[in-house]
Design a protein around this motif. Sequence first.
Motif, short mmCIF file in Angstrom:
data_model
loop_
_atom_site.label_atom_id
_atom_site.label_comp_id
_atom_site.label_asym_id
_atom_site.label_seq_id
_atom_site.Cartn_x
_atom_site.Cartn_y
_atom_site.Cartn_z
N ARG A 55 -7.11 0.53 -4.07
CA ARG A 55 -5.85 1.24 -3.85
C ARG A 55 -5.58 2.27 -4.93
O ARG A 55 -5.19 3.40 -4.65
CB ARG A 55 -4.69 0.24 -3.74
CG ARG A 55 -4.75 -0.65 -2.51
CD ARG A 55 -3.39 -1.24 -2.18
NE ARG A 55 -2.82 -2.01 -3.26
CZ ARG A 55 -3.10 -3.29 -3.52
NH1 ARG A 55 -3.98 -3.93 -2.76
NH2 ARG A 55 -2.51 -3.92 -4.51
N SER A 111 -1.68 3.19 6.08
CA SER A 111 -1.29 1.93 5.47
C SER A 111 -2.18 0.78 5.87
O SER A 111 -2.37 -0.16 5.10
CB SER A 111 0.16 1.60 5.81
OG SER A 111 0.32 1.41 7.21
N ASP A 113 -7.15 -3.52 1.17
CA ASP A 113 -7.93 -3.22 -0.01
C ASP A 113 -7.40 -3.96 -1.22
O ASP A 113 -6.22 -4.30 -1.31
CB ASP A 113 -7.88 -1.71 -0.32
CG ASP A 113 -8.69 -0.90 0.69
OD1 ASP A 113 -9.63 -1.46 1.28
OD2 ASP A 113 -8.37 0.29 0.87
N VAL A 118 0.72 1.15 -6.26
CA VAL A 118 -0.37 0.19 -6.04
C VAL A 118 0.18 -1.20 -5.75
O VAL A 118 -0.43 -1.98 -5.02
CB VAL A 118 -1.31 0.16 -7.26
CG1 VAL A 118 -2.45 -0.83 -7.07
CG2 VAL A 118 -1.88 1.55 -7.53
N LEU A 120 -5.37 0.47 3.52
CA LEU A 120 -4.96 0.19 2.15
C LEU A 120 -4.38 -1.21 2.00
O LEU A 120 -4.50 -1.83 0.96
CB LEU A 120 -3.93 1.23 1.71
CG LEU A 120 -4.49 2.60 1.31
CD1 LEU A 120 -3.35 3.58 1.06
CD2 LEU A 120 -5.38 2.51 0.10
N ALA A 123 0.83 -1.20 0.00
CA ALA A 123 0.00 0.00 0.00
C ALA A 123 0.86 1.24 0.00
O ALA A 123 1.90 1.29 0.63
CB ALA A 123 -0.91 0.00 1.23
#
Length: 246
Positions: A164, A153, A159, A196, A156, A4
């Motif tokens: 992201r 972080s 995710d 990403v 993310l 992330a």
Amino acid sequence: MSRAAIIAAPVAMAENGLSPKWSLALSGLSAAQRNDIRKRMRTQILPPRSILFRQGAPSDTLVVLEDGRVRLLQTQRNGEQFAFGVFVGGTVLGLAALVLDRPRILTAEAIDQVVISVMPRSDFVACTRNVPGFLDNITRLLALLSVESIERSGPLALDDAWVRLGSILVSLARNDSRNSCPTISGLTQEDLAKMVGVSRAWVGAALAEFERLSLISKRRSRITIEQPDRLADFVAASRNRSPLRR
């Protein structure tokens, strides 16, 4: 492998005293104390793609980003490179390694022209010892950066890549006087892929899908967020696994 990105919120230039980061280091200090700290720093203007410092190099300077954008990168032993985020004016770069007197753990690269203020480590240490309140401020700043890193972080990391990428686009977009919609400039698809944690080809396909949905438009090295609210909806809907509002 994915990682992330940690995206810093936009802040004003440090010299204006509006940054929540560098201004915290100076909080509560007298004008004379601030002036003493400033006199120990030298200002540099660096062109795009300049390296401010490299991973593994000695942490021998305090670096304050006054203006422009910088990305922090880390290279793994197998050669893979990850971008940890894009940071703007007001950010203190590499503070933890400087305090610990350890080699730099990241590389800092200018995205566009940047203005930085640099202080030798010996002067930084002298300020923490001789300027009352400065060491306490640095301690609070390190704690703040640690909390922000965890807060940004953590979500993310859980995710998927679509969320992201959408979150990163929202975070990076800035108002542009030449365009009524927020834009992202100076970053390549390879840059976004590193943030990403996916391939450049995947980012290209994902951006094409965002463009098909009329969320963005692309032109050369510029991405325009055509419908910021709908892009934010897309991120929220994808995170919650609910349908995108059309």
